[in-house]
Scaffold this active site. Structure first.
Site, mmCIF file in Angstrom:
data_model
loop_
_atom_site.group_PDB
_atom_site.id
_atom_site.type_symbol
_atom_site.label_atom_id
_atom_site.label_comp_id
_atom_site.label_asym_id
_atom_site.label_seq_id
_atom_site.Cartn_x
_atom_site.Cartn_y
_atom_site.Cartn_z
ATOM 1 N N LYS A 32 43.017 28.347 80.548
ATOM 2 C CA LYS A 32 43.882 28.437 79.368
ATOM 3 C C LYS A 32 44.339 27.020 79.068
ATOM 4 C CE LYS A 32 47.999 28.535 78.369
ATOM 5 N NZ LYS A 32 48.090 27.589 77.237
ATOM 6 N N GLU A 73 50.872 21.300 89.943
ATOM 7 C CA GLU A 73 51.013 19.855 89.660
ATOM 8 C C GLU A 73 52.074 19.735 88.576
ATOM 9 O OE1 GLU A 73 49.500 17.502 91.221
ATOM 10 O OE2 GLU A 73 47.809 18.508 92.189
ATOM 11 N N CYS A 127 52.575 12.094 83.795
ATOM 12 C CA CYS A 127 53.387 12.712 84.852
ATOM 13 C C CYS A 127 53.778 11.703 85.919
ATOM 14 C CB CYS A 127 52.647 13.884 85.462
ATOM 15 S SG CYS A 127 51.009 13.460 86.028
HETATM 16 P P1 NAD Z 1 54.355 23.058 79.898
HETATM 17 O O1 NAD Z 1 54.795 23.487 81.249
HETATM 18 O O2 NAD Z 1 55.196 23.380 78.744
HETATM 19 O O3 NAD Z 1 52.926 23.700 79.587
HETATM 20 C C1 NAD Z 1 51.813 23.491 80.417
HETATM 21 C C2 NAD Z 1 50.852 24.650 80.245
HETATM 22 O O4 NAD Z 1 51.460 25.823 80.764
HETATM 23 C C3 NAD Z 1 50.505 24.962 78.800
HETATM 24 O O5 NAD Z 1 49.151 25.360 78.743
HETATM 25 C C4 NAD Z 1 51.427 26.124 78.484
HETATM 26 O O6 NAD Z 1 50.942 26.966 77.468
HETATM 27 C C5 NAD Z 1 51.442 26.857 79.818
HETATM 28 N N1 NAD Z 1 52.607 27.692 80.081
HETATM 29 C C6 NAD Z 1 53.898 27.466 79.723
HETATM 30 N N2 NAD Z 1 54.678 28.483 80.152
HETATM 31 C C7 NAD Z 1 53.868 29.358 80.810
HETATM 32 C C8 NAD Z 1 54.075 30.613 81.452
HETATM 33 N N3 NAD Z 1 55.274 31.180 81.509
HETATM 34 N N4 NAD Z 1 53.004 31.239 82.004
HETATM 35 C C9 NAD Z 1 51.779 30.689 81.949
HETATM 36 N N5 NAD Z 1 51.513 29.511 81.325
HETATM 37 C C10 NAD Z 1 52.554 28.846 80.771
HETATM 38 O O7 NAD Z 1 54.067 21.499 80.021
HETATM 39 P P2 NAD Z 1 53.551 20.505 78.890
HETATM 40 O O8 NAD Z 1 54.690 20.211 77.982
HETATM 41 O O9 NAD Z 1 52.263 20.987 78.305
HETATM 42 O O10 NAD Z 1 53.188 19.211 79.776
HETATM 43 C C11 NAD Z 1 54.131 18.299 80.168
HETATM 44 C C12 NAD Z 1 54.530 18.525 81.626
HETATM 45 O O11 NAD Z 1 53.376 18.498 82.450
HETATM 46 C C13 NAD Z 1 55.402 17.412 82.137
HETATM 47 O O12 NAD Z 1 56.458 17.952 82.892
HETATM 48 C C14 NAD Z 1 54.469 16.610 83.039
HETATM 49 O O13 NAD Z 1 55.094 15.884 84.041
HETATM 50 C C15 NAD Z 1 53.601 17.679 83.591
HETATM 51 N N6 NAD Z 1 52.347 17.120 84.091
HETATM 52 C C16 NAD Z 1 52.116 17.077 85.443
HETATM 53 C C17 NAD Z 1 50.945 16.516 85.932
HETATM 54 C C18 NAD Z 1 50.661 16.460 87.408
HETATM 55 O O14 NAD Z 1 49.507 16.345 87.767
HETATM 56 N N7 NAD Z 1 51.641 16.554 88.271
HETATM 57 C C19 NAD Z 1 50.012 16.005 85.055
HETATM 58 C C20 NAD Z 1 50.269 16.059 83.691
HETATM 59 C C21 NAD Z 1 51.439 16.630 83.216
#
Ligand code: NAD
Length: 478
Positions: free
Chosen positions: A176, A251, A285
């Site tokens: 997804k 992650e 991140c």
């Molecule tokens: P987000 O958590 O809003 O969304 C990430 C993904 O999760 C999206 O595909 C979203 O649709 C999905 N999602 C959201 N709520 C969900 C739920 N309840 N059930 C299932 N899926 C769900 O994050 P974002 O705004 O897309 O990305 C930014 C965040 O990602 C930042 O906090 C960043 O630090 C983190 N990030 C971490 C890494 C790492 O490797 N540690 C890498 C890149 C980004």
């Protein structure tokens, strides 16, 4: 050019090796970061579409999981080649939907995933997948169907970092992709199909987390989840998975620190810190968003940091000269401006940037590169992930204090240490509670394990460690 994905592919799902019509009726616009204009529309996959994709992945498992590791590695290598042939298309698409400057899109957003595919294939062919222990043969089997959920900030890298090791392990996948920046996932699916990956081994859907994401997380035929995104969403997914006793790799976010010791070359360290913190407009991140310097040298750090930031003039991400693009979305713009306002209210000293849009960049999601100094480590701007080009300079009173500050947030993703003495830097690096630490500017690797501790998540990606997340040992007692 992203034009190829502005049509049928993006409006469909990729299931069973083909782009198919979906049951879902909801359309989600994908916006261009530098203008806010609609680039494409994607169809949100409904729970029925998720069910179809998971059943397809489940059906593809027996044949893919029993292919010899060498054959699976060969598919990954062909996939890399197919992706490389379309590198410019990937890079342009990411620059438009995320806002990453085109040069960084090529070198990082596309370069890293290509390297990940190579490292994954190499790791697979050099791994020991069975061993004798006592009277047992221990074999490492693929865990089954993987549900992968990814964010928008590095939309290709985050996908490849999950899908490649899962497929390498012999698992099949339903991805997804992020609804904010979904377009490259469809190009990726197409290149996978051209590389000899059997139909159904990789399936790609898009939709909001609460709808498509949760349907995937809770589907009865999903054996393992791999999630990259915010700590907020990771917590929710881990709760759902916990009630199903379903393993998850998480992650999550970070608030990483660059620790400058008193013998370090401060000018080099401060320059590095700014470039690192503002890479991809701070939407990384691992961004080193706290610069922790000897208190006596804080003015020097401010001067170098401000002069470096002044060179990062926000511009059109498709312009070859641009080094700082816009943020990815309206939501991001509001969030980052909110934190800048809060930093001013909290009493941190604003040394450059601010809440106003950069001159001449009122359209799109641009924000000024912003630096606060004399930040107290307990302030909200020093504790929470801002996810924008905002750097906090914090004074320290010696190595122990610097380590305490670096470790003083709920996160533990990355860090950096600077010292003229490599041994001293390494000793401090080992005291940082983080999954990855740069020592004197050491380069990011897509071969060594990557991941976090504490609220930055658990599990690792890249190379052998990444593949191991998708294997389960089985003991055959002989
Ligand atoms: P987000 O958590 O809003 O969304 C990430 C993904 O999760 C999206 O595909 C979203 O649709 C999905 N999602 C959201 N709520 C969900 C739920 N309840 N059930 C299932 N899926 C769900 O994050 P974002 O705004 O897309 O990305 C930014 C965040 O990602 C930042 O906090 C960043 O630090 C983190 N990030 C971490 C890494 C790492 O490797 N540690 C890498 C890149 C980004």
């Amino acid at each position: 050019m992203a034009a190829g994905v502005e049509d049928q592919r993006a409006a469909r799902g990729y299931i069973g090796g083909a782009f198919v019509e979906l049951e879902g009726q909801e359309r989600i616009p994908v916006l261009e970061a530098s203008t806010g204009e609609v680039l494409a529309e994607v169809t949100e996959a409904a729970p029925g579409d998720v069910d179809r994709a998971v059943r397809t992945a489940h059906g593809a498992l027996p044949s893919w999981s029993t292919k010899p590791a060498d054959e699976r590695a060969a598919v990954l290598r062909r996939w890399r080649q197919a992706m490389e042939g379309r590198a410019e298309e990937f890079a342009t698409s990411i620059s438009r939907e995320v806002g990453t400057p085109i040069r960084h899109s090529r070198s990082i957003q596309v370069g890293n995933p290509l390297a990940i595919l190579t490292h994954t294939a190499d790791a697979l062919t050099s791994m020991t997948l069975s061993e004798h222990l006592g009277n047992c043969l221990v074999v490492r089997e693929p865990v089954g169907v993987v549900g992968a959920i990814t964010p928008w900030n590095y939309p290709l890298q985050q996908v490849v970092a999950k899908v490649a090791p899962a497929l390498a392990a012999g698992c099949t996948v339903v991805l997804k992709a992020s609804e904010v920046a979904p377009l490259t996932a469809f190009i990726l699916a197409e290149t996978a199909g051209e590389s000899g990956l059997p139909p159904g081994a990789l399936n790609v859907l898009v939709g909001r987390g609460e709808v498509t994401g949760e349907a995937l997380v809770t589907h009865p035929l999903v054996d393992k989840l791999s999630f990259t995104g915010s700590t907020r969403a990771g917590r929710r997914i881990a709760e759902l998975a916990g009630s199903l006793v379903r393993p998850v790799t998480l992650e999550l976010g970070g608030k990483s620190a660059s620790v400058v010791l008193d013998d370090a070359d401060l000018a080099t360290a401060a320059k590095f810190a700014v470039y690192n913190a503002f890479l991809n407009s701070g939407q990384t991140c691992t961004a080193l968003t706290r610069l922790v310097v000897p208190r006596a040298r804080i003015r020097e750090a401010e001067e170098v940091a401000a002069a470096t930031a002044a060179k990062l003039v926000p511009g059109d991400p498709l312009d070859e000269a641009t080094r700082l693009g816009p943020l990815a979305s309206e939501g991001q713009l509001e969030r980052v401006r909110g934190y800048i306002r809060l930093g001013i209210e909290e009493g941190a000293r604003l040394i450059c940037g601010g809440v106003e849009p950069p001159a001449g960049r009122e359209r799109g999601y641009f924000v000024q590169p912003t630096i606060f100094s004399e930040v107290d480590p307990g302030m909200t701007i020093a504790q929470e992930e801002i996810f924008g080009p905002v750097l906090c300079i914090i004074g320290h009173d010696g190595d122990d204090h610097a380590v305490e500050i670096a470790n003083g947030t709920p996160y533990g993703l990355a860090g950096a240490v600077w010292s003229a003495d490599q041994q001293r830097a390494m000793a401090v690096a080992q005291r940082l509670r983080a999954g990855t630490v740069e020592v004197n500017g050491g380069a990011f690797s897509t071969e060594a394990p990557f991941g976090g501790v504490r609220q930055s998540g658990y599990g690792r990606e890249f190379g052998r460690y990444g593949i191991e997340e998708f294997l389960a040992p089985k003991s055959l007692q002989l």
